[in-house]
Design a protein around this motif. Structure first.
Motif, mmCIF file in Angstrom:
data_model
loop_
_atom_site.group_PDB
_atom_site.id
_atom_site.type_symbol
_atom_site.label_atom_id
_atom_site.label_comp_id
_atom_site.label_asym_id
_atom_site.label_seq_id
_atom_site.Cartn_x
_atom_site.Cartn_y
_atom_site.Cartn_z
ATOM 1 N N LEU A 844 0.824 -1.206 0.000
ATOM 2 C CA LEU A 844 0.000 0.000 0.000
ATOM 3 C C LEU A 844 0.860 1.258 0.000
ATOM 4 O O LEU A 844 0.513 2.257 -0.640
ATOM 5 C CB LEU A 844 -0.921 -0.023 1.223
ATOM 6 C CG LEU A 844 -2.081 -1.025 1.169
ATOM 7 C CD1 LEU A 844 -2.827 -1.034 2.491
ATOM 8 C CD2 LEU A 844 -3.029 -0.693 0.019
ATOM 9 N N CYS A 845 1.965 1.231 0.747
ATOM 10 C CA CYS A 845 2.861 2.396 0.745
ATOM 11 C C CYS A 845 3.443 2.647 -0.646
ATOM 12 O O CYS A 845 3.522 3.796 -1.122
ATOM 13 C CB CYS A 845 3.992 2.188 1.748
ATOM 14 S SG CYS A 845 3.449 2.274 3.457
ATOM 15 N N GLN A 846 3.869 1.556 -1.330
ATOM 16 C CA GLN A 846 4.397 1.700 -2.693
ATOM 17 C C GLN A 846 3.326 2.223 -3.644
ATOM 18 O O GLN A 846 3.583 3.097 -4.477
ATOM 19 C CB GLN A 846 4.938 0.351 -3.182
ATOM 20 C CG GLN A 846 6.200 -0.109 -2.486
ATOM 21 C CD GLN A 846 6.653 -1.468 -2.988
ATOM 22 O OE1 GLN A 846 5.866 -2.205 -3.581
ATOM 23 N NE2 GLN A 846 7.922 -1.797 -2.739
ATOM 24 N N TYR A 847 2.133 1.684 -3.478
ATOM 25 C CA TYR A 847 1.042 2.082 -4.373
ATOM 26 C C TYR A 847 0.675 3.552 -4.167
ATOM 27 O O TYR A 847 0.429 4.289 -5.121
ATOM 28 C CB TYR A 847 -0.151 1.169 -4.117
ATOM 29 C CG TYR A 847 -1.336 1.492 -5.009
ATOM 30 C CD1 TYR A 847 -1.278 1.289 -6.385
ATOM 31 C CD2 TYR A 847 -2.513 2.003 -4.457
ATOM 32 C CE1 TYR A 847 -2.366 1.578 -7.186
ATOM 33 C CE2 TYR A 847 -3.592 2.293 -5.246
ATOM 34 C CZ TYR A 847 -3.515 2.081 -6.614
ATOM 35 O OH TYR A 847 -4.596 2.362 -7.410
ATOM 36 N N ARG A 848 0.675 3.997 -2.922
ATOM 37 C CA ARG A 848 0.341 5.398 -2.645
ATOM 38 C C ARG A 848 1.404 6.333 -3.223
ATOM 39 O O ARG A 848 1.085 7.372 -3.806
ATOM 40 C CB ARG A 848 0.223 5.587 -1.126
ATOM 41 C CG ARG A 848 -0.153 6.996 -0.714
ATOM 42 C CD ARG A 848 -0.286 7.079 0.800
ATOM 43 N NE ARG A 848 -0.618 8.437 1.212
ATOM 44 C CZ ARG A 848 -1.846 8.948 1.227
ATOM 45 N NH1 ARG A 848 -2.852 8.194 0.845
ATOM 46 N NH2 ARG A 848 -2.064 10.194 1.620
ATOM 47 N N LYS A 849 2.670 5.978 -3.087
ATOM 48 C CA LYS A 849 3.749 6.807 -3.619
ATOM 49 C C LYS A 849 3.686 6.870 -5.137
ATOM 50 O O LYS A 849 3.866 7.922 -5.742
ATOM 51 C CB LYS A 849 5.089 6.240 -3.160
ATOM 52 C CG LYS A 849 6.285 7.075 -3.616
ATOM 53 C CD LYS A 849 7.575 6.477 -3.065
ATOM 54 C CE LYS A 849 8.767 7.326 -3.525
ATOM 55 N NZ LYS A 849 10.053 6.777 -3.032
ATOM 56 N N ASP A 877 -7.232 -2.008 -9.839
ATOM 57 C CA ASP A 877 -5.945 -1.381 -10.092
ATOM 58 C C ASP A 877 -4.932 -1.767 -9.011
ATOM 59 O O ASP A 877 -3.748 -1.991 -9.297
ATOM 60 C CB ASP A 877 -6.094 0.138 -10.135
ATOM 61 C CG ASP A 877 -6.985 0.573 -11.292
ATOM 62 O OD1 ASP A 877 -7.128 -0.233 -12.253
ATOM 63 O OD2 ASP A 877 -7.555 1.673 -11.217
ATOM 64 N N LEU A 878 -5.442 -1.831 -7.759
ATOM 65 C CA LEU A 878 -4.552 -2.203 -6.662
ATOM 66 C C LEU A 878 -4.052 -3.636 -6.840
ATOM 67 O O LEU A 878 -2.878 -3.933 -6.624
ATOM 68 C CB LEU A 878 -5.282 -2.051 -5.323
ATOM 69 C CG LEU A 878 -4.492 -2.458 -4.077
ATOM 70 C CD1 LEU A 878 -3.227 -1.614 -3.933
ATOM 71 C CD2 LEU A 878 -5.368 -2.335 -2.829
ATOM 72 N N ILE A 879 -4.944 -4.533 -7.236
ATOM 73 C CA ILE A 879 -4.556 -5.929 -7.450
ATOM 74 C C ILE A 879 -3.552 -6.011 -8.604
ATOM 75 O O ILE A 879 -2.550 -6.745 -8.535
ATOM 76 C CB ILE A 879 -5.789 -6.797 -7.727
ATOM 77 C CG1 ILE A 879 -6.684 -6.840 -6.480
ATOM 78 C CG2 ILE A 879 -5.373 -8.215 -8.116
ATOM 79 C CD1 ILE A 879 -6.013 -7.394 -5.259
ATOM 80 N N MET A 892 9.983 1.647 -12.088
ATOM 81 C CA MET A 892 9.019 2.690 -12.448
ATOM 82 C C MET A 892 9.054 3.839 -11.449
ATOM 83 O O MET A 892 8.956 5.006 -11.835
ATOM 84 C CB MET A 892 7.618 2.094 -12.523
ATOM 85 C CG MET A 892 7.409 1.214 -13.784
ATOM 86 S SD MET A 892 5.706 0.698 -13.989
ATOM 87 C CE MET A 892 5.546 -0.399 -12.631
ATOM 88 N N LEU A 893 9.174 3.501 -10.130
ATOM 89 C CA LEU A 893 9.231 4.565 -9.134
ATOM 90 C C LEU A 893 10.491 5.405 -9.320
ATOM 91 O O LEU A 893 10.468 6.622 -9.146
ATOM 92 C CB LEU A 893 9.192 3.946 -7.724
ATOM 93 C CG LEU A 893 7.865 3.351 -7.270
ATOM 94 C CD1 LEU A 893 8.019 2.687 -5.910
ATOM 95 C CD2 LEU A 893 6.779 4.417 -7.216
ATOM 96 N N ARG A 894 11.589 4.750 -9.695
ATOM 97 C CA ARG A 894 12.822 5.506 -9.932
ATOM 98 C C ARG A 894 12.687 6.416 -11.143
ATOM 99 O O ARG A 894 13.078 7.577 -11.101
ATOM 100 C CB ARG A 894 13.987 4.528 -10.142
ATOM 101 C CG ARG A 894 15.349 5.220 -10.287
ATOM 102 C CD ARG A 894 16.415 4.199 -10.624
ATOM 103 N NE ARG A 894 16.120 3.548 -11.884
ATOM 104 C CZ ARG A 894 16.345 4.116 -13.086
ATOM 105 N NH1 ARG A 894 16.862 5.325 -13.185
ATOM 106 N NH2 ARG A 894 16.044 3.457 -14.196
#
Length: 926
Positions: A844-849, A877-879, A892-894
């Motif tokens: 959830l933390c990764q998804y929120r960021k 989307d979360l799944i 992707m976050l990077r």
């Protein structure tokens, strides 16, 4: 016709006469009389000299001597009432009081007795009898408390056979019964009995069991009892002598005390009337030696009866004063029932009825003042309030007080008047006395009984059994019996600190076992003194006899024929219960799913098409049972869960292997009878031991029809009946006590087994007659045998047998249930919960960021026009986000972090994240 008293005068203006006659009636030349006469005369003088009472009326005293004779006492009483007395003081004798009471009842003259202590004089039959001393009813309560305090159960009463002695001892019997004690023998002697008669009486008493003697006699002849007892050696160690108030009254009257007399009384415990040490009493004692009895030489002997006699006069005077204040007149009328026959010289017509007698009696009963003896007040039974006694112990050249007794608090070392203001407490724990020195200068409390020294040994009944002779059997050698029970009894007897003469008497013909209920009844009916053998302690028997501490545990069990159970093709399922199998299987799948979730994002072995991933979950789950899983775990959380689960699997595997080994290798026996419940519900015959209480128990307690019960006499019949079974004239099972069954199974090479559990708990003990003190001492000896190991040695000597499994092997009892493993499952489940919680929080933390970074690319206004307001984020989307590899998410976050200022279209996928408020974020396509 109504007349005024002879020596008085009355008028309307002065209703009080100048003189009122009162009489005194007692044996002057006696211990009590010598103390009472000067006290009564002193009281009359004090009343006549006191101007505050009677106000001018004087008391005229007439004293007559009854000379210890009921006949003379009656004649003197008639002569006394001829003088128109308003009250009579005395007598001291209870027997004479019974006779005179009929006279005063007829003439309505109150009788104030300072010495008649017979409890029956308080009866409604004697309304004009008023006791101004303590009733023997309370004295006997005090003696009963003494007997119970020192732990004795039986006493022998030695008493003079008259109204005083008989009725006092009767009250003692009632008081002892309340304490669960009793008078074992009443030794009565006639008044004035010669020394030879008393000697014969005490010789017979000395042959009896009890050594606690209660002596209730007259003070004038009581010392002869102790003189004879001393000559017979009955004042030595081991004896207990308790005397009523007659003895302290005698000793208080003698000054100085004779040394020879005191030597006769060493160790005696006695009761003395308790009178508070008031200033009034001290003043009276200070002038006592100045009082001279005109009929005796020297000073009169003082005792507590002098105080009661003095108070009796003051009671009569105070009540008479109140009687006059109420307007009463002293007048007498002829009694129409009394008239002289022709030629009679008795002059019965001279006897007149006191007209104010009833009113005067009521005033007496309502009086309340403090006298020399304490508070003078009567209760509803016409007894003095607050009865109390000193408990004294005679020793050396005098006596010492070891405590007090009162009906308010029982035995105490605190004076009674200090306790009257507190709540009454007569509980056992509240009873206290100082140390007592008993006969023979013995400071230890005597046992209070011995075996009768009359040449009669203890008669012990022994069952003459036809079977199980290891427990008890006839023997050709002395003492004529042998067996386990006999050895235990002999060993216990040898531990007693005194000899027990005994003789064993066989009960039964030896051809069949005796009926044990009849044996116990024979003991209760005094056919035997005790029963020694395999006697079971059951409720009905304890009502009629006393048992010792059990020396053998026992209880009823069911023994039946068994057969070997064949191995089942499904035996591999038996180690676990159904519940255990279900929970274990569910945890295999649950742990597999948890590990898959934890490993799916970072471990390629847990990825692939849905069908492949489902197979991976099942394979991984159940392969851990054999530690053969080939998939590696990469995540820390997954490894933690797997380690804990493998530990659980190790325990379950080991337990399963051990249980299955036991089931397949140990011989399994089964029986159609599962226990007492299945036996009751069936209609098949049941075997019981001949003579045992088991027959009555099954019929009366379990309601089994007598037609189903078969009596079996010996072990051969046991074996034959079980082998044949119910279809061939045998029995389906045998119900018997555990010690017999253990011996039976051993002797038959374990051919049979017990089924079910032991369904009663009891034991074997030695039976004695009710209240036998030997039962208590033997119980202590049996406990000592058990503690020092001798009881087990005797058991090994007689009952050593081959070991065999008593019960059939129950498979269900060996199966492992969830109750043995729920702790392991709880730990494993908790670990899985913690791991999943940490995993989802991280996702959830990764998804929120990721969603926040993507929202900066889109214009809020453009998105608002393109789509309506939605919830915070789409579950799909979360799944989808959680399903991606960990490496892709990090990449992707990077990348999004470096391109956060540029608007660009993502190359893959679409995720929708819309703010709950007025802000919405655009899609990310990958």
């Amino acid at each position: 016709m109504e007349v005024i008293g002879k020596t008085g005068n009355a008028s309307a203006s002065s209703p009080r006469p100048s003189v009122v006659n009162i009489g005194a009636l007692f044996t002057i030349n006696s211990v009590i009389g010598r103390a009472a006469k000067p006290a009564i005369e002193a009281a009359v003088d004090d009343v006549n000299s006191d101007s505050s009472i009677l106000q001018g009326t004087k008391l005229n005293l007439t004293i007559l001597d009854t000379n210890c004779s009921g006949f003379i006492g009656t004649m003197e009483a008639l002569q006394l009432v001829e003088n128109d007395v308003v009250a009579a003081i005395g007598p001291q004798s209870s027997g004479i009081a019974h006779v005179i009471s009929h006279v005063v009842n007829e003439l309505h003259v109150p009788l104030l007795s300072f010495g008649a202590t017979d409890p029956t004089l308080s009866a409604l039959q004697y309304p004009y009898f008023l006791r101004t001393t303590q009733s023997d009813y309370f004295q006997m309560l005090a003696i009963a408390d003494l007997v119970a305090y020192f732990g004795w159960r039986e006493v022998i009463a030695i008493f003079v056979d008259d109204d005083y002695g008989r009725n006092g001892i009767s009250a003692l019997g009632d008081a002892l019964a309340k304490k669960r004690c009793k008078i074992s023998y009443k030794a009565a002697f006639t008044p004035g009995a010669p020394k030879s008669a008393i000697n014969d009486l005490l010789v017979g008493v000395n042959l009896m069991e009890s050594r606690v003697y209660v002596v209730h006699v007259n003070p004038d002849s009581g010392l002869q009892i102790f003189a004879v007892a001393h000559s017979l050696g009955m004042m030595s160690k081991g004896y207990v002598w308790i005397a009523t108030d007659w003895l302290p009254s005698l000793l208080d009257s003698v000054d100085p005390l004779d040394i020879d007399t005191m030597n006769l009384l060493q160790g005696v415990v006695a009761l003395r009337h308790y009178t508070p040490d008031t200033d009034m009493k001290k003043r009276f004692l200070s002038k006592w030696n100045g009082l001279k009895n005109k009929d005796t030489r020297g000073p009169a002997g003082f005792n507590s009866y002098a105080l009661y006699a003095y108070d009796s006069v003051w009671l009569a005077a105070r009540a008479l004063d109140a009687f006059f204040n109420e307007g009463g007149n002293v007048s007498f009328s002829d009694d129409p029932k009394l008239h002289d026959r022709n030629g009679s010289s008795l002059h019965l017509s001279l006897l007149r009825v006191f007209d104010g007698g009833q009113q005067y009696l009521q005033r007496l009963l309502r009086m309340n003042f403090t006298g020399l003896s304490g508070q003078i007040q009567f209760d509803q039974d016409k007894n003095l309030a607050h009865p109390a006694y000193d408990v004294i112990n005679i020793g050396g050249t005098g006596s010492r007080r070891i405590g007090y007794w009162s009906n308010h608090s029982g035995l105490s070392i605190v004076p009674p008047e200090t306790l009257y203001g507190k709540p009454s407490n007569t509980s056992t724990s509240n009873q206290h006395l100082y140390t007592t020195i008993w006969p023979g200068e013995n400071p230890d409390i005597p046992r209070g009984w011995v075996f009768p020294n009359n040449g009669k040994p203890l008669r012990i009944a022994v069952p003459n059994r036809a079977s199980y002779k290891e427990f008890v059997a006839k023997d050709k050698n002395p003492p004529g019996v042998r067996g386990y029970c006999i050895d235990v009894f002999e060993a216990a007897i040898n531990l007693l600190p005194y000899p027990v003469p005994r003789t064993y008497m066989l009960y039964g013909d030896g051809k069949r076992n005796p009926v044990y209920n009849e044996l116990v009844n024979a003991v209760s009916q005094n056919d035997y003194d005790a029963a020694v053998g395999d006697v079971t302690i059951v409720t009905n028997r304890t009502r009629i006899v006393d048992f010792t501490q059990p020396y053998m545990e026992s209880g009823l069990v069911v023994v039946a024929a068994v057969k070997e159970e064949k191995s089942s093709p499904w035996a591999f399922l038996k180690p676990f219960t159904v519940q255990m199998w279900c929970v274990t299987g569910a945890f295999f799948l649950f742990v597999g799913a948890v590990v898959w979730i934890l490993e799916h994002r970072i471990n390629h072995e847990f990825r692939g098409p849905p069908s492949q991933q489902l197979i991976t979950i099942f394979w991984f789950s159940f392969s851990t049972m054999f530690f053969s899983h080939r998939e590696n775990t990469a995540s820390t959380l997954g490894r933690m869960v797997l380690i804990i689960w493998l530990f659980v699997v190790l325990i379950i595997n080991s337990s399963y292997t051990a249980s299955l080994t036991s089931i397949l290798t140990v011989q399994q026996l089964t029986s159609r009878i599962e226990g007492i419940d299945s036996l009751i519900s069936s209609t098949e015959p049941i075997g019981v031991q001949d003579g045992s209480f088991t027959w009555n128990y099954l019929v009366e307690e379990l309601n089994i029809a007598e037609s189903r019960l078969v009596k079996l006499k010996n072990q051969d019949e046991y074996f034959s009946a079980l082998k044949r079974g119910p279809t061939a004239g045998g029995v389906a099972a045998i119900v018997d006590e555990l010690p017999y069954i253990e011996l039976f199974l051993s002797n038959t090479d374990c051919a049979f087994r017990t089924v079910g559990q032991e369904f009663t708990k009891s034991g074997w003990g030695f039976a004695f007659q009710k209240d036998s003190p030997l039962a208590v001492d033997l119980s202590t000896a049996i406990l000592q045998l058990s503690e020092n190991g001798d009881l087990q040695k005797i058991h090994n000597k007689w009952l050593t047998h081959a070991e065999c499994s008593m019960q059939i092997n129950e498979v269900d009892e060996n199966r492992l249930s969830l109750s043995s493993f729920w702790g392991l499952f709880l730990i494993c489940g908790f670990a899985c919960f913690i791991a999943l919680t940490i995993f989802f929080c991280r996702v959830l933390c990764q998804y929120r960021k990721f969603a926040q970074d993507d929202g900066e690319v889109r214009e809020v206004e453009e998105i608002q026009r393109a789509r309506p307001r939605r919830s915070l984020c789409s579950f799909k989307d979360l799944i989808d986000f959680a399903d991606r590899k960990e490496e892709e998410i990090k990449e992707m976050l990077r990348r999004k972090g470096s391109d956060s200022k540029r608007q660009a279209s993502p190359s893959r996928g679409t995720f929708t994240c819309i703010e709950e408020e007025d802000f919405q974020f655009s899609f990310f396509h990958c």
